[in-house]
Enzyme design. Structure first.
Site, PDB file in Angstrom:
ATOM      1  N   HIS A 114       0.864  -1.185   0.000  1.00 22.03           N
ATOM      2  CA  HIS A 114       0.000   0.000   0.000  1.00 22.03           C
ATOM      3  C   HIS A 114       0.895   1.228   0.000  1.00 22.03           C
ATOM      4  O   HIS A 114       1.673   1.447   0.933  1.00 22.03           O
ATOM      5  CB  HIS A 114      -0.927   0.009   1.216  1.00 22.03           C
ATOM      6  N   CYS A 115       0.816   1.997  -1.067  1.00 18.47           N
ATOM      7  CA  CYS A 115       1.686   3.160  -1.230  1.00 18.47           C
ATOM      8  C   CYS A 115       1.052   4.378  -0.567  1.00 18.47           C
ATOM      9  O   CYS A 115      -0.012   4.833  -0.986  1.00 18.47           O
ATOM     10  CB  CYS A 115       1.934   3.432  -2.715  1.00 18.47           C
ATOM     11  N   PRO A 116       1.685   4.946   0.479  1.00 21.73           N
ATOM     12  CA  PRO A 116       1.107   6.132   1.124  1.00 21.73           C
ATOM     13  C   PRO A 116       1.211   7.384   0.268  1.00 21.73           C
ATOM     14  O   PRO A 116       0.443   8.325   0.449  1.00 21.73           O
ATOM     15  CB  PRO A 116       1.908   6.265   2.419  1.00 21.73           C
TER      16      PRO A 116
END
Length: 240
Positions: A108-110
């Site tokens: 999950h890329c912030p």
């Protein structure tokens, strides 16, 4: 980015059909209640309290939480997600941020605010390539501007004839450097920012290039799910 590959949850009518199929061959609650009411008062009060949990448990759909399947000679897990009520395919994972099961979950890329997985992984790699090239181009362009400003300072000190005055000592060098900063402050600031932040997308691109050539995901590599080689690997060139 686009949908990363969210596994859809079953609808209400699908749950009802599954429940009816699972409980079609089981005794109904009406028969159980009529059988319990025909008994004595003392026995019915005690049996009703003890039979209710058993009836509820008998009507509850039970599924194996984990199944093991063989892929390429390696045993992988086929899990049932109790949150999404679906069987997750291998390499899928439940993202706690998005609260969804995602197919071939990578991470999950912030920075993007989305999962990187099956359907948008190639776009993520393209994004890293463009960002790395932008950092390289920005650094080269700003260095060229600073060099041009530094040389202009020397030509101005050389006189009206346009001659370029050579650097005699350190004090003269720092004077020309100070004049260069006054002429191109934004270029110097961008060079400093590029040196501090430009290495991050480049190293991230190199890391994901390694993952792509070995057919692994970030989730699998960080968890050390495979002892030696990924069972999904088809060779370095065929994995690309």
């Amino acid at each position: 980015m686009m949908d990363p590959g969210i596994i859809p949850r079953p609808q209400a009518y699908e749950k009802a059909q599954e429940y009816n199929a699972a409980t079609s061959n089981k005794p109904s609650l009406a028969h159980a209640s009529s059988a319990s009411s025909s008994s004595t008062t003392s026995s019915s009060s005690s049996s009703s309290s003890s039979s209710s949990p058993s009836l509820a448990n008998s009507n509850k759909i039970t599924r194996p939480s984990i199944q093991h399947i063989n892929i390429g000679g390696n045993v992988v897990q086929f899990k049932y997600c109790t949150t999404c009520n679906v069987f997750r395919p291998p390499r899928s994972f439940h993202c706690i941020v998005c609260d969804n099961c995602v197919e071939r979950f990578d991470h999950h890329c912030p920075w993007i605010g989305n999962c990187i997985a099956e359907r948008n992984y190639s776009y993520f790699i393209l994004f890293l390539v463009c960002l790395s090239l932008l950092c390289v181009w920005l650094g080269i362009w700003c260095i060229w501007l600073l060099n041009d400003a530094f040389n202009d300072t020397g030509r101005r000190e050389g006189g009206r004839g346009g001659g370029r005055k050579e650097i005699g000592d350190a004090k003269q060098f720092f004077n020309r450097f100070y004049e260069m900063l006054k002429d191109a402050p934004f270029a110097f600031a961008l060079v400093c920012f590029d040196m501090l932040a430009g290495w991050f997308p480049t190293l991230l691109l190199a890391y994901h290039t390694y993952l792509t050539t070995t057919n692994q995901t970030t989730n699998e590599q960080m968890r050390s799910m495979f002892a030696h080689v990924s069972p999904y690997s088809r060779g370095c060139l065929r994995n690309l």
